[in-house]
Design a protein around this motif. Structure first.
Motif, mmCIF file in Angstrom:
data_model
loop_
_atom_site.group_PDB
_atom_site.id
_atom_site.type_symbol
_atom_site.label_atom_id
_atom_site.label_comp_id
_atom_site.label_asym_id
_atom_site.label_seq_id
_atom_site.Cartn_x
_atom_site.Cartn_y
_atom_site.Cartn_z
ATOM 1 N N LEU B 90 0.849 -1.195 0.000
ATOM 2 C CA LEU B 90 0.000 0.000 0.000
ATOM 3 C C LEU B 90 0.879 1.238 0.000
ATOM 4 C CD1 LEU B 90 -2.683 1.551 0.371
ATOM 5 C CD2 LEU B 90 -2.475 1.146 2.836
ATOM 6 N N THR B 91 0.847 1.981 -1.094
ATOM 7 C CA THR B 91 1.544 3.270 -1.126
ATOM 8 C C THR B 91 0.480 4.348 -1.174
ATOM 9 O OG1 THR B 91 1.733 3.075 -3.524
ATOM 10 C CG2 THR B 91 3.645 2.428 -2.237
ATOM 11 N N LEU B 92 0.683 5.398 -0.387
ATOM 12 C CA LEU B 92 -0.311 6.460 -0.258
ATOM 13 C C LEU B 92 0.171 7.714 -0.981
ATOM 14 C CD1 LEU B 92 -1.080 5.963 3.545
ATOM 15 C CD2 LEU B 92 -2.433 5.152 1.599
ATOM 16 N N PRO B 93 -0.744 8.425 -1.635
ATOM 17 C CA PRO B 93 -0.358 9.650 -2.338
ATOM 18 C C PRO B 93 -0.267 10.852 -1.395
ATOM 19 C CG PRO B 93 -2.685 9.226 -2.698
ATOM 20 C CD PRO B 93 -2.164 8.084 -1.849
ATOM 21 N N TYR B 94 -0.287 10.604 -0.093
ATOM 22 C CA TYR B 94 -0.168 11.680 0.894
ATOM 23 C C TYR B 94 0.741 11.191 2.018
ATOM 24 C CZ TYR B 94 -3.632 8.807 3.321
ATOM 25 O OH TYR B 94 -4.291 7.753 3.909
ATOM 26 N N PRO B 95 1.431 12.119 2.705
ATOM 27 C CA PRO B 95 2.304 11.690 3.805
ATOM 28 C C PRO B 95 1.526 11.457 5.094
ATOM 29 C CG PRO B 95 2.532 14.056 3.433
ATOM 30 C CD PRO B 95 1.544 13.564 2.416
ATOM 31 N N ILE B 96 1.996 10.508 5.895
ATOM 32 C CA ILE B 96 1.477 10.329 7.254
ATOM 33 C C ILE B 96 2.433 11.024 8.211
ATOM 34 C CG2 ILE B 96 1.020 8.666 9.099
ATOM 35 C CD1 ILE B 96 0.127 6.679 7.041
ATOM 36 N N VAL B 97 1.885 11.847 9.088
ATOM 37 C CA VAL B 97 2.692 12.494 10.127
ATOM 38 C C VAL B 97 2.413 11.755 11.431
ATOM 39 C CG1 VAL B 97 3.144 14.631 11.378
ATOM 40 C CG2 VAL B 97 2.505 14.719 8.943
ATOM 41 N N TRP B 98 3.380 10.964 11.869
ATOM 42 C CA TRP B 98 3.210 10.213 13.117
ATOM 43 C C TRP B 98 3.581 11.099 14.294
ATOM 44 C CZ3 TRP B 98 0.876 5.593 12.984
ATOM 45 C CH2 TRP B 98 0.872 4.883 11.795
ATOM 46 N N VAL B 99 2.696 11.197 15.264
ATOM 47 C CA VAL B 99 2.995 11.972 16.470
ATOM 48 C C VAL B 99 3.011 11.007 17.651
ATOM 49 C CG1 VAL B 99 2.228 13.803 18.019
ATOM 50 C CG2 VAL B 99 1.987 14.081 15.536
ATOM 51 N N ALA B 100 4.172 10.923 18.308
ATOM 52 C CA ALA B 100 4.269 10.048 19.480
ATOM 53 C C ALA B 100 3.463 10.652 20.619
ATOM 54 C CB ALA B 100 5.730 9.889 19.886
#
Lengths: 308, 308
Positions: B90-100
Motif C-alpha cells: 500500500l503506497t499512499l499519495p499523501y504523507p502520514i505524520v506520526w505523532v508520538a
C-alpha cells in the motif's frame, strides 16, 4: 470489497476465499458462523481482499472457537497477521494452521475438497484457487445386481460403501463389479485479481464454474490503461468460452458501474448491465454478476442456480 | 466497534478518535470524507478500536487525498500500520505524520483544538484524549465603545480582531480595553477502554463533555469479574458527577445489552435502558447513550444537544 464463502451441500463447515474489511459484519447477515469456518484462502494481499482477516480471527476467538483454523495465502500474509496480533495483543483460543502456497499440492487442507492454486498476473503476487470434490457418491448398478441374483438388503449397502461382500450362499462379490461409473467430481475456480485470464485456461477446461473479476468493460479498460492489471468482461468471457466452462460468475466491478436495477435514473453513467452485455457477447454459458450476499448452488449435474 | 468523529462547527476538516473495522463504510453514510480528515487519534490497539485504520488510509488514497494525515496513538501502532502497508504494498499519495503520545503536549497537531492524552487503565496501554478549543471568539464591549465615543465601523472590526487602532482624531485605542472577558473554551474528553474512571477526574473537572465506555451494568460487571478491565455505568456516572462534568455520553456497550427501543420483546435479557437507568441513579447532568451514526452538538454555552 471481496469475500466468497464456499460450502458443500449440507455441511456444517465452510471455507472463505478472501476476507475484505467488513466481512465479519456481512457474515452476521448469513447463516455462516466464524466458529464453523474451516479454512481461509487469500488470493492476494491488497487491502480489499484481506483487511478483514484480523477482525474475523478475533471475533471467532470471542465466540469461543477452539477448532484449528487453516489459512492459505501468499507468504507475506503470515508475517502481516502475526505483526497485527502482536501489536494488538490478540491471543486466540484456537490454533492457526498456516499452509504455504507451495505446499498446497501436498497437503489435504480440506476433507471434502481438493484445493490447488494457480499463479495469476496482477500488481502483487496473486492466485486463483480451484476446489474439486474429493469424493463422489457411489451409485449401485441395480440392473446388474438383480441380474446377478444378489438380494437387496445389507449386501447392497455394503457394496455401495465400496466394500466386497460374502453372500449367505457363499458367493464372494467384488463391490466394484456392481457400481456404475462415478460421475465427474464438481470443480470450481475462485480467482483473484488478474489481467491475463488465459493463465487459468488449463484449470478452467475441467471446471464447472469460474468466479473471476471483470473490473471494467473494454471501453473503460482502454481509458484506464493496463496499469491496474485488471480484466475486462470481454477478456474473461472469451477465455471461459474457449475453455468450455459452463458457468461463469463475474465479480469485483469498478464502483463506476452503477446498479441500474436499483437506480435506473443516472444519466449516461456506465452500469452493471454494460458489463453483463459485454460478457454475453462473448460467452454462451450460464452467466451471473456477483452481488453482495447473493448465493449460488452448483448441482451434481454441473448446473448453476441462484439461491433465493 | 468504536469510532468517533469530531468537527468544529462549520469546519471542513474533522478528526477521528479510534477507527474500528468498517469505519470507512459507515463514513459513506455521513457527510464526512476521508479526504478532509485531518488527524486520527487511537486510544489503544485492541482490534475493535483500530482494525479499520489500514482500509481508511487506503481509501483516502484512492480518493486522491494529498494533504498530510496526522496519526497519534500508542507506539506499536506505527509499526503495525507500516507492516500492513509493506505486506499489502500500500503506497499512499499523501504523507502520514506520526505523532508520538509523549510529544503531544509539545506539538500543535490541530489548528483549532489543543489535544492532550491521559493514561487510562486497561489490559493494553490505553489513553483518553481531551480536546480544548484553541481560540475563542473575541466579543466587543459595545457599551464601553459607545461610551468612549469610538465610532462603529472599520475600527470596531480591527478591535474585534485584537488589533490596536489609531483613530482619525489621533487617539490610540488598545484593543484589549474594549473587549469583554472571553468565554471559557469548550473542552471534551473522548476516552478509550478503562476500568478506573477516576484517572480522568482531573481532566474532567474542566471539561464540558465526557465520552466514556460503560461496557456493563454493576450486576453484570460483578458476574464477569475484573479481567476485561471495563467500567460499569455506575462507576463512570459517579466520577462524572463528582468531577462536575455537565454532559456525559456513554458508549461501548457489551452486545448482551439489547436495544429495547428496537426490540421490546426479548424476555429478561438486559437492555440499554438498564445501562441508562444505572447511570441516571448516579448522575444528574445531561446523559446520552451513544448509537451508531448519532451526532451531538456542544454549544458555546456548554450545552449538549442531539443532532437530527
Amino acid at each position: 470489497m471481496t469475500a466468497t464463502a464456499l460450502r458443500s451441500e449440507g455441511a456444517k463447515h465452510w471455507v472463505l476465499v478472501d476476507c475484505a474489511e467488513g466481512t465479519q459484519h456481512r457474515l452476521l447477515r448469513t447463516r455462516l458462523s466464524p466458529v464453523s469456518l474451516r479454512a481461509i484462502f487469500i488470493t492476494h494481499l491488497h487491502g480489499d481482499h484481506c483487511y478483514g482477516l484480523p477482525g474475523l480471527l478475533a471475533s471467532a476467538g470471542m465466540l469461543g472457537r477452539t477448532e484449528p483454523m487453516t489459512i492459505v495465502g501468499p507468504p507475506p500474509l503470515r508475517g502481516m497477521i502475526e505483526c497485527i496480533m502482536q501489536a494488538s495483543q490478540l491471543t486466540l483460543p484456537y490454533p492457526i494452521v498456516w499452509v504455504a502456497l507451495e505446499d498446497l499440492p501436498h497437503v489435504e487442507v480440506l476433507p471434502d475438497m481438493r484445493v490447488r492454486a494457480t499463479a495469476l498476473s496482477h500488481r502483487i503476487a496473486c492466485y486463483g484457487y480451484s476446489f474439486t470434490e474429493a469424493t463422489v457418491e457411489r451409485r449401485l448398478d441395480i440392473g446388474k445386481l438383480r441380474a446377478g441374483g444378489i438380494p437387496s438388503g445389507p449386501a447392497w449397502g455394503e457394496i455401495q460403501q465400496g466394500r466386497d461382500v460374502l453372500l449367505p450362499d457363499g458367493r464372494a462379490v467384488t463391490a466394484g463389479d456392481y457400481l456404475l461409473a462415478p460421475r465427474r467430481p464438481r470443480k470450481l475456480i475462485i480467482a483473484g485479481d488478474n489481467d491475463r485470464p488465459a493463465l487459468l485456461a488449463q484449470e478452467a477446461a475441467s471446471a464447472d464454474l469460474l468466479v473471476h473479476e471483470a473490473t471494467y468493460t473494454e471501453e473503460v479498460l482502454r481509458k484506464v490503461g493496463p496499469g491496474p492489471q485488471h480484466s475486462s468482461a470481454a477478456m474473461v468471457a472469451r477465455m471461459a468460452q474457449e475453455a468450455g466452462v459452463p458457468n461463469l460468475i463475474l465479480t469485483h466491478f469498478s464502483p463506476r458501474y452503477q446498479d441500474r436495477a436499483e437506480d435506473k435514473d443516472h444519466g449516461g453513467a456506465p452500469g452493471l448491465d454494460d458489463i453483463e452485455r459485454e460478457a454475453r457477447a462473448h460467452y454462451t454459458g450460464t452467466l451471473a454478476l456477483a452481488r453482495d450476499l447473493a448465493g449460488y448452488a452448483l448441482a451434481r449435474d454441473g448446473s448453476l442456480r441462484a439461491l433465493p
